[in-house]
Design an enzyme around this catalytic site. Sequence first.
Site, short mmCIF file in Angstrom:
data_model
loop_
_atom_site.label_atom_id
_atom_site.label_comp_id
_atom_site.label_asym_id
_atom_site.label_seq_id
_atom_site.Cartn_x
_atom_site.Cartn_y
_atom_site.Cartn_z
N TYR A 11 -14.83 4.92 7.26
CA TYR A 11 -15.37 3.56 7.31
C TYR A 11 -16.92 3.28 7.76
O TYR A 11 -17.32 2.29 8.22
CB TYR A 11 -14.77 2.50 8.23
CG TYR A 11 -13.39 2.36 7.38
CD1 TYR A 11 -13.18 1.65 6.20
CD2 TYR A 11 -12.28 3.07 7.74
CE1 TYR A 11 -12.03 1.39 5.63
CE2 TYR A 11 -11.07 3.07 6.95
CZ TYR A 11 -10.84 2.31 6.08
OH TYR A 11 -9.79 2.10 5.24
N CYS B 252 -3.64 2.77 -4.40
CA CYS B 252 -4.71 3.61 -3.55
C CYS B 252 -4.81 4.92 -4.20
O CYS B 252 -3.99 5.63 -4.24
CB CYS B 252 -4.41 3.59 -2.15
SG CYS B 252 -5.48 4.80 -1.29
N ASP C 7 -13.06 3.01 -1.07
CA ASP C 7 -12.14 3.32 0.29
C ASP C 7 -12.81 4.44 0.82
O ASP C 7 -13.80 5.10 0.34
CB ASP C 7 -10.75 3.69 -0.39
CG ASP C 7 -9.78 3.85 0.79
OD1 ASP C 7 -10.17 3.06 2.09
OD2 ASP C 7 -8.48 4.08 0.69
N HIS C 8 -12.35 4.89 1.98
CA HIS C 8 -13.15 6.01 2.91
C HIS C 8 -14.20 6.51 2.16
O HIS C 8 -14.06 7.18 1.18
CB HIS C 8 -12.02 7.03 3.08
CG HIS C 8 -10.77 6.53 3.97
ND1 HIS C 8 -9.70 7.36 4.20
CD2 HIS C 8 -10.40 5.21 4.28
CE1 HIS C 8 -8.80 6.63 4.83
NE2 HIS C 8 -9.11 5.31 4.75
N HIS D 295 -7.62 0.38 -4.36
CA HIS D 295 -8.39 1.29 -3.64
C HIS D 295 -9.02 2.53 -4.33
O HIS D 295 -8.15 3.15 -4.85
CB HIS D 295 -7.59 1.54 -2.12
CG HIS D 295 -7.32 0.61 -1.24
ND1 HIS D 295 -6.73 1.10 -0.09
CD2 HIS D 295 -7.66 -0.76 -1.16
CE1 HIS D 295 -6.55 -0.33 0.56
NE2 HIS D 295 -7.17 -1.24 -0.28
N HIS E 286 0.74 -1.07 0.16
CA HIS E 286 0.04 0.14 -0.05
C HIS E 286 1.00 1.40 0.05
O HIS E 286 1.83 1.28 0.76
CB HIS E 286 -0.87 -0.08 1.26
CG HIS E 286 -1.75 0.95 1.22
ND1 HIS E 286 -1.68 2.44 1.77
CD2 HIS E 286 -3.27 1.07 1.08
CE1 HIS E 286 -3.07 3.12 1.63
NE2 HIS E 286 -3.97 2.32 1.24
C1 DNO Z 1 -6.65 3.48 5.93
C2 DNO Z 1 -6.05 2.19 5.40
C3 DNO Z 1 -4.67 1.81 5.79
C4 DNO Z 1 -4.20 0.65 5.06
C5 DNO Z 1 -2.76 0.33 5.18
C6 DNO Z 1 -2.46 -0.91 4.47
O1 DNO Z 1 -7.86 3.65 5.87
O2 DNO Z 1 -5.95 2.84 3.88
O3 DNO Z 1 -4.69 1.56 7.07
O4 DNO Z 1 -5.10 -0.22 5.34
O5 DNO Z 1 -2.07 1.37 5.29
O6 DNO Z 1 -1.50 -1.63 5.02
#
Ligand code: DNO
Length: 346
Positions: free
Chosen positions: A323, A235, A309-310, A264, A197
């Site tokens: 989340y 990401c 993601d988020h 992501h 990541h």
């Molecule tokens: C945050 C996430 C990170 C991710 C880690 C992967 O919301 O994108 O915590 O899970 O960095 O190792």
Amino acid sequence: MKMSFRWYGESDPVTLQYIRQIPGMTDIVSAIYDEPVGEVWPAHRIAALKSTIEAAGLRFEVVESVPVHEDIKLGKPSRDRLIANYQQTIRNLAAAGIKVICYNFMPVFDWTRTELSKTLEDGSTCLAFSTKEIDEIDPNNGIALPGWDSSYKPEQLKALLAEYREVDEARLWQHLEYFLKAIIPVAEECGMKMAIHPDDPPRPIFGLPRIVKNRDDLARIVGIVDSPANGLTLCSGSLGAGPQNNVEALVREFGGMGRIHFAHIRNVKITPEGDFEESAHLSSCGSLDIAAIVKAYHDTGFTGYFRPDHGRMIWGETGKPGYGLYDRALGAVYINGLWEAMDKLS
Ligand code: DNO
């Protein structure tokens, strides 16, 4: 492609059943959160998590994350024992049918924000990052960041930061190389795809080096061990928070090489100074052209896992910032909609 959703386990207010009700949702991304960092994940615990997820009618093929112990990042002598444990965790996860492991190599701090609940014009709230605020913090005096989970007591944090004084970017690269050369052959052997990541945000913080922040870093990483098992979690929101990064071009380059295993999708509204707030996924809501990014995945024949993601907090939802259920569900449906249109209308 497969559409996945992150689930934080039984304590997550977003239940597996809710997740399953999202149209087009097939896969869960999760982890064993309470296993101490550096220990082998026991096969029976992995099996238990998998059967809980499968009982809800979902698949479990992606783990995010298996954390990398700080001693490995620091290159301490104890790293060999910890790497052997990591190798065994890879084997145990592969034996349970897990296909992708997401991990990161950020010293001490994983993702960092200065605000967890910034109120936007429409009344929704989001995660935000201010460069100025971060730069004013001296972590040796303790971290007063929102959401900082105080995994370390102030004295421990101070000691850890002191150890990192010896570790500049060049050293951190050596330690990542050592780690990859040890784990990738094991991943290859058991059919696991490792997916690093990027640093979030993609810049050094608190004087600590960060080495997964741009195109050249990613190219260097995939070159250290030239194997599909040595891949990326791309990401969009992490890399896209750096004005230097063109996420669409990154997808075309590394997706074209078959090295993106986990996508992501997050949108961010950025300023030239590197400040940002996390926005809804739709292209018109942030600085990233999500449609163009998803098209790049489509054009490169992506068969891996997408994860919205988020999200913001909307419709009165409370819970773990970034989340919640609603905005991420909208993100998943939006990505699925783009994909369907590309499949059927192009
Ligand atoms: C945050 C996430 C990170 C991710 C880690 C992967 O919301 O994108 O915590 O899970 O960095 O190792």
